[in-house]
Design an enzyme around this catalytic site. Structure first.
Site, PDB file in Angstrom:
ATOM      1  N   PRO A  50     -11.128 -10.163 -14.263  1.00 59.82           N
ATOM      2  CA  PRO A  50     -12.258  -9.619 -13.499  1.00 59.82           C
ATOM      3  C   PRO A  50     -12.277 -10.075 -12.043  1.00 59.82           C
ATOM      4  CG  PRO A  50     -13.010 -11.078 -15.299  1.00 59.82           C
ATOM      5  CD  PRO A  50     -11.537 -10.894 -15.471  1.00 59.82           C
ATOM      6  N   GLY A 108       0.018  -8.591  -3.770  1.00 62.02           N
ATOM      7  CA  GLY A 108      -1.378  -8.918  -3.497  1.00 62.02           C
ATOM      8  C   GLY A 108      -2.297  -8.427  -4.597  1.00 62.02           C
ATOM      9  N   THR A 109      -1.702  -7.731  -5.561  1.00 56.44           N
ATOM     10  CA  THR A 109      -2.470  -7.143  -6.652  1.00 56.44           C
ATOM     11  C   THR A 109      -2.976  -8.184  -7.640  1.00 56.44           C
ATOM     12  OG1 THR A 109      -0.402  -6.894  -7.840  1.00 56.44           O
ATOM     13  CG2 THR A 109      -1.146  -5.015  -6.562  1.00 56.44           C
ATOM     14  N   ARG A 145      -9.351  -1.281 -19.729  1.00 56.29           N
ATOM     15  CA  ARG A 145      -9.578  -2.721 -19.844  1.00 56.29           C
ATOM     16  C   ARG A 145      -9.246  -3.421 -18.530  1.00 56.29           C
ATOM     17  NH1 ARG A 145      -6.114  -6.838 -23.484  1.00 56.29           N
ATOM     18  NH2 ARG A 145      -7.596  -8.580 -23.562  1.00 56.29           N
ATOM     19  N   ILE A 146     -10.043  -4.395 -18.190  1.00 57.12           N
ATOM     20  CA  ILE A 146      -9.833  -5.198 -16.985  1.00 57.12           C
ATOM     21  C   ILE A 146      -9.171  -6.503 -17.403  1.00 57.12           C
ATOM     22  CG2 ILE A 146     -10.995  -6.430 -15.109  1.00 57.12           C
ATOM     23  CD1 ILE A 146     -10.893  -3.318 -14.833  1.00 57.12           C
ATOM     24  N   GLU A 157      -5.433   1.828  -6.976  1.00 59.55           N
ATOM     25  CA  GLU A 157      -5.663   2.917  -6.040  1.00 59.55           C
ATOM     26  C   GLU A 157      -7.043   3.556  -6.106  1.00 59.55           C
ATOM     27  OE1 GLU A 157      -1.842   3.333  -7.117  1.00 59.55           O
ATOM     28  OE2 GLU A 157      -1.193   4.569  -5.440  1.00 59.55           O
ATOM     29  N   PHE A 198       0.828  -1.207   0.000  1.00 57.69           N
ATOM     30  CA  PHE A 198       0.000   0.000   0.000  1.00 57.69           C
ATOM     31  C   PHE A 198       0.864   1.260   0.000  1.00 57.69           C
ATOM     32  CE2 PHE A 198      -1.947  -3.447   2.504  1.00 57.69           C
ATOM     33  CZ  PHE A 198      -2.834  -3.873   1.534  1.00 57.69           C
TER      34      PHE A 198
END
Lengths: 351, 177, 693
Positions: C586, C464-465, C582-583, C659, C235
């Site tokens: 998901p 963790g992303t 764009r993801i 973020e 973070f």
């Protein structure tokens, strides 16, 4: 953490004899507070006596209808005990509002009674603290006091007792059974914890070496209702800003009230948590409400009278209205029959 | 000061010497090479170190190893065979019940112990009245009972979903108290 | 004809590191098995400013198990001391309470900790300053603020515009001192192997650690290897190496070649791992009666450490968020004798969208219009700051979609008018935004290991992303294979250079390098590559950034309940609608958004590092007293996104999502709390005492 010797107690009297003879000895039960403090350097014993395997983990009915709770009963087991849940809901609710499932599985009845303050200065050995180091001064004076006392504090200490269980036990007029070198004695919970005065290093009236063996709950009259309500800074797993334990009975029919008006209080036993160095029995309010109709106005006035003696600190004046409102809500709900404190909004939606 | 102790960890008996100051968590991580339980706070304030001792979930950071001589421990590494996953682990994967994974073994041990507690009739702070408890638990019960496990990535929504999946897959128990 | 491969970018894919993580077998920094380690426990200053006069380590040296005690008197001299945060143990000076002043090395962690308590230190104290106040007379304008933004901006004459406005909001908002608190404490395991330094580090960037440490130790970057395959959250607090990495590496110079392990305690993290500055935000809005803004002024006061400047770019979002002819923003900073602030999730946007987004709610009420309509009314055609067109600005769609899903149309704007079972209930909304940047300087390497199987190497880090999974998917798409055919290798400086996992730039920046490498690979080796064929690719700047303003947007909705008796506040519902390009995955994207919103909920209700200025100390320095949300605090929460590909965001079409989920969340909750209670709280966190009647 300084090195220490480890012993396992096999007999309560032997443990008391050993501990009493050696000021460097501490008892180890669930460890949830002591091991925390060992790491922080708040305490540095030379010897630990593990008392968890002593035969003190039973819950028995007493001949007079009360309950005897072994000192080594784990908080989670005590909260789940059918007799405790049905007859002393205030105690079950208080236990369940404290700490977390993991901690309640380890923490004991006796250990919970001896839980020490969460004052941030007490917990940091780099700041002065009369409770930790008598005579060094009180850093909370002029410091961060959101969680500190509004009642019964002294210039030497502003700390509060963090236990939820003890607040319920105070409202229940429970007794602590203590084994000393002179044998067993019984101490009312209301006299077990101390106000700080000029000896804030002493949380309780116990002498070194005394071993808590049990807590006795008195029988309660039929129709008694009880509840615990805790207000804190998050929804769970946080110490109380203010908490309320109430044990009441009613002069008329047991309290549901009638269309003619609210019921009339019989005996009211009310203890406040998060406000003082010990669970605070609200005797002024209790006296005012005994035999009085359970109206919003009467309850509120009784709490105002109780809290007239409060001395707020820089960060905690809010505790006065918070304690007043929370206690009023608990007594109102007991009088109207809901009896379990305020459910969360979510639970109300779910039948 | 040292003491010799025996622990039964994930099905293996381990006898070794520890400093009396050593916690169960440090014994597992530094002495036995079992780093499945994590150190997040070392003070019982986050739950990352949760293991099952005799089937009950506790914070291993606040338990002295020497005081648990002879105990049987289960960590997330030992919940299932090496080639298999426990249904709770499967559910955490299916529901993406974690991000960084550091609190995860503690969350999973806690969830397993928590459902056993519910099935044994243990109430929570949000249980109403003195009536029955048991599984399946509703979401509010799960949240309250899992609040001793902090997750800074903020996976709580998916953790609740995972526990729901696991408890739906397991036999359900209504416990009359 | 296209072949549909499984697990490629855009598809829902289970985390490929997941099985190891649910078992607890994925090694974090402390958990790599090293031979015969020593354990470090630090010595920390107990004054806020001054100098060490004497430091007596005799007892500690003699304590059982102790191998070495290191202080400023005998610590290795560092080659580079420009960064005062990292230049520890080089002098007797103390810059803040909690600063490292030494270390004990011992055979066990218990022995190291016990010996550290035996060291006696005498100081000469100097007067210190640790309290941020708006009336300080030593506030100054830094040369620039974080990420290179100008300190102040001014367009037109906002003071006059506001003075002439029909409706004015003129209020001060504050956000507190906050700590990142990833679950995995900052940890370094250091070992010198000859003249090479090997670090297992809990970091957001292995190459940035190497680049930062090389001049500190006066060695070539190539002499430092940093390994971080799994990191337990950051973070922002692991975005740059903090002093513990230097301390551990220095101690490893005194260990006869043995590895040295050091994990910060949770308490130490409140002093030594960065934090978010408190902010005092003076917001002035001027509008006509319809709500059309004519002037915006956002003046921010915040703090930095006297020993090292970090000035958060809090007023930056006010420069581009809404249309107004006249606009001014400023940052003024106090240098205090406090720990060094740093990045915390969405530095700038996160605190900087609290004041203005609550002010917009106040303006909507003052104008008598719906807060969503107020935002729509003030939607700019182009970026007000740069004058460039937005590459993609779908704020209005986010607000509209959120309103539809949340049931906003039925909302009665009257505050304090819904009491349900003893709880006042209300709803609120706020906008969210975050810039889309791409970092340059990323390289990826692709090798055809065996028939149809590719290894893909880059020094990226998954904190963790979901980078393990997303980069695998990007590689599979770029190479035209299944995700299962990719052997991704990240988290090691032995792999090609990569930038930090920060600023929501990781996936897009690393992904661009992987796409470039795949292109180079195919260009060179075609569709039938030989086993052993390999190629590297480097991603440059995104050329569209010259022509367009690149930002993501979102809308945060919250429903709040406040207990009429006790003031307790609960967030019963939360919805985030995001436009982020764009993801890639998901499943993990939803987790990222929800995680940001959950941290935003913590910011709204709980988080507050309490500075006792007498001691210069954060006093609530643990997880019992510094509250982050528990499971019980998060109820009905959902995150959704617009289905889009940003054609100006490079070949990947993604803008980064780490973020934006936190931005605006606290404002939405504060606005909902006002709607519930009629009590406008402008200072975070929103604790029960603010709502007591």
């Amino acid at each position: 953490m300084k090195p220490f010797e480890f012993q396992r107690a096999t007999d309560p009297s032997e443990a008391v004899a050993t501990a009493t003879a050696d000021p460097g000895t501490r008892y180890l039960a669930g460890g949830t507070n002591l091991v925390d403090h060992l790491k922080l350097g708040i305490t540095a014993p030379e010897r630990l006596i593990d008392i968890t395997r002593l035969p003190l983990d039973g819950i028995e009915e007493l001949p007079d209808g009360g309950l005897r709770l072994g000192a080594m009963v784990r908080n989670s087991d005590l909260a789940a005990h059918p007799q405790v849940r049905s007859r002393y809901p205030v105690l079950s609710q208080a236990l369940l509002s404290g700490a977390s499932g993991q901690l309640r599985n380890a923490a004991t009845t006796g250990g919970n009674l001896l839980q020490r303050t969460r004052c941030v200065y007490f917990q940091d050995v780099t700041t002065p603290c009369n409770k930790r180091e008598p005579g060094s001064g009180c850093s909370a004076l002029g410091g961060y006091t959101r969680y500190h006392a509004i009642l019964g504090a002294s210039e030497h200490c502003l700390a509060v007792n963090p236990s939820d269980m003890s607040v319920a036990l105070a409202a229940l007029d429970a007794h602590v059974t203590v084994l000393g070198t002179d044998g067993e004695r019984s101490i009312p919970v209301t006299e077990f914890h101390r106000l700080p005065g000029d000896e804030p290093n002493r949380d309780t009236v116990l002498e070194h070496g005394d071993l808590i063996t049990a807590v006795e709950l008195p029988a309660l009259p039929a129709g008694t209702r009880s509840a615990y309500r805790k207000v804190r800074d998050r929804a769970s797993y946080a110490f109380a800003l203010v908490s309320v334990a109430a044990v009441v009975d009613f002069e008329d029919d047991g309290g549901a009230g009638t269309s003619a008006g609210p019921p009339t209080f019989g005996t009211v036993r009310l203890a406040l948590g998060g406000v003082a160095h010990k669970p605070w029995r609200a005797t002024v309010a209790e006296e005012a409400l005994r035999g009085a109709p359970a109206t919003e106005e009467n309850i509120r006035q009784a709490l105002e009278a109780e809290l007239a003696q409060a001395v707020p600190l820089h960060d905690n004046a809010f505790k006065i209205p918070m304690a007043r409102n929370t206690a009023t809500a608990v007594l109102r709900e007991l009088a109207t029959g809901s009896g379990t404190g305020t459910p969360t909004p979510e639970n109300r939606e779910q039948p | 000061m040292d003491a010799e102790i025996t622990l039964h960890v994930d099905g293996r008996e381990r006898t070794f010497t520890v400093d009396t100051r050593t916690t169960l968590l440090d014994a597992l991580r530094d002495r036995l090479g079992n780093t499945s339980p994590k150190k997040g706070c070392d003070h019982g304030q986050c739950g990352a170190c949760t293991v099952l001792v005799e089937g009950r979930r506790i914070n291993s950071c606040l338990a002295l190893a020497v005081a648990h001589d002879g105990a049987t421990l289960t960590t997330a590494a030992g919940l299932a065979d090496e080639t298999d996953l426990h249904p709770m682990q499967r559910a955490f994967l299916d529901q993406d019940g974690f991000q960084c994974g550091y609190c995860t073994p503690g969350q999973i041990c806690s969830a397993v112990g928590m459902l056993q507690e519910a099935n044994a009739g243990h109430p929570s702070a949000v249980s109403t009245g003195d009536g029955p408890t048991g599984t399946p638990l509703n979401d509010e019960e799960i949240r309250e009972r899992m609040s001793g496990n902090l997750c800074r990535c903020g996976a709580y929504v998916n953790i609740v979903a995972a526990i729901n999946q696991a408890q739906q897959a397991a036999p359900q128990v209504r416990q009359e108290s | 004809m296209t072949v549909q491969h499984t697990g490629t970018a855009g598809q829902d894919l289970e985390r490929i590191d997941g099985v190891a993580k649910v078992r607890g077998l994925a090694p974090y920094a402390y958990e790599h098995q090293v031979d015969n380690p020593l354990y470090l426990h630090p010595l920390q200053a107990t004054i806020s400013r001054g100098r060490i006069e004497t430091i007596d380590t005799t007892q500690a040296q003699a304590a059982p198990g102790v191998v070495a005690v290191m202080t400023h008197l005998d610590a290795p001299r560092l080659a580079g001391t420009d960064d005062a945060e990292l230049a520890i143990l080089q002098s007797p000076a103390v810059g803040f309470r909690g600063q490292f002043i030494g270390a004990v090395l011992a055979e066990t962690p218990e022995a190291a900790r016990a010996a550290a308590a035996l060291v006696r230190v005498e100081y000469t104290e100097e007067p210190h300053e640790a309290e941020l106040r708006a009336d300080r007379d030593d506030l100054y304008a830094p040369e620039q603020v974080n990420a290179g933004f100008p300190t102040d901006t001014r367009d037109g004459d906002p003071e006059s515009a506001i003075a002439a406005a029909q409706v004015v909001v003129d209020q001060t908002y504050t956000t507190p001192f906050e700590h990142n608190n990833p679950m995995e404490p900052h940890t370094t395991v250091a070992q010198w192997v000859g003249d090479e330094l090997v670090l297992h580090d809990s970091t957001q960037g292995v190459h940035p650690v190497r680049q930062t440490l090389a001049p500190v130790f006066g060695i070539a970057p190539e002499k430092i290897r940093v390994i971080a395959p799994n990191v337990g959250g950051g973070f922002g607090s692991k975005g740059v190496p903090h002093a513990h990495v230097v301390l551990t590496a220095m101690a490893a110079q005194r260990s006869n070649g043995r590895p040295v392990k050091y994990a910060l305690t949770r308490q130490q993290m409140f002093f030594l791992a960065g934090y978010r500055t408190p902010t005092i935000q003076h917001v002035r809005l001027g509008a006509d009666a319809s709500g059309q803004l004519s002037g915006i002024i956002h003046d921010v006061i915040e703090q930095t450490s006297r020993i090292k400047e970090f000035a958060e770019q809090t007023a930056v979002p006010a420069r581009m968020m809404y249309a107004a002819e006249n606009r001014a923003t400023s940052h003024r900073v106090a240098k205090l004798d406090v720990p060094v602030p740093s990045w915390m999730r969405a530095p700038g946007e996160c605190p900087g969208m609290f004041g203005p987004e609550v002010a917009m709610d106040e303006l909507a009420e003052a104008c008598g219009i719906d807060p969503i309509e107020l935002r729509v009314l003030n939607e700019p055609d182009i970026d007000p700051e740069s004058g460039k067109p937005f590459a993609s600005r779908h704020l209005v769609e986010c607000l509209r979609e959120g309103a539809r899903r949340f049931g906003w149309a039925d909302r009665d704007p009257q505050p304090r008018s819904r009491l349900v079972d003893g709880w006042y209930t209300g709803t609120g909304v706020a906008s969210s935004t975050y810039p889309a940047r791409r970092q340059t300087g990323n390289t990826a390497r692709i090798r055809h290991d065996r028939a149809g199987r590719y290894s893909v190497q880059i020094g990226a880090v998954d904190i963790g992303t979901g980078a393990w999974t997303a980069l695998t998917q990007i590689a599979a798409e770029a190479l035209g294979c299944n995700a299962a055919d990719i052997d991704l290798q990240i988290g090691d400086t032995d792999f090609p250079v990569a930038t930090v996992a920060g600023g929501s730039t990781g996936t897009t920046s690393w992904g661009a390098a992987i796409i470039a490498a795949a292109q180079a690979f195919r260009d060179r080796h075609g569709d039938q590559p030989a086993v052993g064929a390999h190629a590297e690719g480097e991603a440059g700047e995104n050329p569209a950034a010259q022509e367009y303003a690149l930002h993501s947007f979102g809308a945060q909705f919250a429903e709040v309940q406040v207990h009429a008796d006790t003031g307790e506040i609960r967030v019963s519902r939360m919805l985030g609608v995001f436009s982020a390009g764009r993801i890639i995955n998901p499943r993990t994207a939803r987790s990222q958004f929800l995680g940001g919103m959950t941290m935003g909920l913590g910011m709204a209700l709980h988080e507050n590092s309490v500075m006792d200025p007498r001691f210069g100390m954060i006093v609530n320095h643990d997880f019992a007293e510094y509250h982050i949300p528990t499971n019980a605090d998060v109820r009905d929460m959902e995150a959704v996104w617009l289905d889009e590909v940003d054609e100006h965001a490079g070949k990947l079409g993604a803008r980064g999502i780490g973020e934006i989920g936190i931005v605006g969340a606290a404002a939405a909750i504060a606005n909902a709390a006002y709607h519930a209670t009629g009590i406008r709280v402008r200072d975070l966190p929103l604790t029960a005492d603010r709502f007591l009647a």
